[in-house]
Design an enzyme around this catalytic site. Sequence first.
Site, PDB file in Angstrom:
ATOM      1  N   CYS A 134       0.840  -1.207   0.000  1.00  0.00           N
ATOM      2  CA  CYS A 134       0.000   0.000   0.000  1.00  0.00           C
ATOM      3  C   CYS A 134       0.869   1.247   0.000  1.00  0.00           C
ATOM      4  CB  CYS A 134      -0.916  -0.029   1.222  1.00  0.00           C
ATOM      5  SG  CYS A 134      -1.907   1.468   1.363  1.00  0.00           S
ATOM      6  N   CYS A 137      -0.454   4.118   2.253  1.00  0.00           N
ATOM      7  CA  CYS A 137      -0.255   3.904   3.695  1.00  0.00           C
ATOM      8  C   CYS A 137       1.216   4.102   4.078  1.00  0.00           C
ATOM      9  CB  CYS A 137      -0.642   2.485   4.115  1.00  0.00           C
ATOM     10  SG  CYS A 137      -2.092   1.822   3.327  1.00  0.00           S
ATOM     11  N   ASP A 138       2.118   3.590   3.269  1.00  0.00           N
ATOM     12  CA  ASP A 138       3.516   3.475   3.704  1.00  0.00           C
ATOM     13  C   ASP A 138       4.512   4.354   2.947  1.00  0.00           C
ATOM     14  OD1 ASP A 138       2.664   1.543   5.470  1.00  0.00           O
ATOM     15  OD2 ASP A 138       2.984  -0.092   4.064  1.00  0.00           O
TER      16      ASP A 138
END
Length: 305
Positions: A134, A137-138
């Site tokens: 992701c 997200c990261d």
Amino acid sequence: MKESNIIIIGGGGAGLTAALYTSRAKLSTVLLEKLASGGQIALTDIVENYPGFPEGITGQEISQRMENQAKRYGTEVLYQEVTGIEKKNGKFVIKIASDEEFIARAVILATGASYRNLEVPGEKELTGRGVSYCATCDGAFFKDKEIVVVGGGDSAMQEGIFLTRFSPKVTVVHRRDKLRASPILQDRALNHPRMKFIWDTAVTHIGGDKKVQNVKLNNLKTNQTQDFRTEGVFIFIGHDPNTGFLKGFVELDQKGYVKTDLKLQTSVPGIFAAGEIRQGAVQQLVSCCGEGCEAALAAQAYLEH
Ligand code: NAP
């Protein structure tokens, strides 16, 4: 035990649109979602191909707006993981992890699909330590770090481009010499100054002591191998349907996708499927929403008759 006219399992684009339609039809609707509304879309940085948003809209915003819209007309959204489903006395009983039960006269399956693992040594051990699925997200953890992206589809291109916001060099490793992604994303990625490509190559090992430090690459045409230094590995190699909880309750195809008829009804009357969980579905937000609408109307007709 909670009883409603309709239960929708899954809160991505398909499920939330179905909920909007069933609740506007004044059918009591409970939507059960495992994690967070929006499904895969919520993890997408920007959605540029949903009509009506010429400047694009973030995945999180459109997900939240869809949830708010369904709730406005009475959908009850509950964050629960469904573990099983059965038919009792003409109604469907939905089981969740805490053994609580939900009962409905019709069900719409909309649990979508989840990212696929590469299944190479080091992947599991280093997930969250440099291996990610992701970018939204990261990505921010990889500021000024070099990254490898695995895959050649729309996700790999879109997320790879997003990662160039943080990383000075994103190297796409793809197993063929042609991308599967749509032409517009291919153009952007191939012409991006921070994106490089390694063709005909597989990642066979992810290495590192506590954090990703390198990957082993194998050229599938020459069989040559090399160690490639990187601090991050983002894997975007497609999805598998989230149908484990169905356990043979409805008919699935060989890949595990739910089979439906043209009205989106499954092999069990009263159970409908919409979106990425469904065999033959086009994996786009706009079409998943369209299927959510179709399934809702079909479920409504089923209940009326
Ligand atoms: P995808 O289209 O199935 O592409 C998966 C990619 O991963 C392919 O390039 C495939 O290679 C590669 N791959 C598969 N298994 C592999 C393995 N074991 N090892 C190495 N590489 C592997 O998946 P996706 O990119 O996640 O897209 C899924 C769907 O969502 C598509 O319909 C896509 O159009 C849609 N989507 C759309 C957008 C958008 O419209 N902006 C954004 C994201 C996703 P091969 O090409 O050799 O098969």
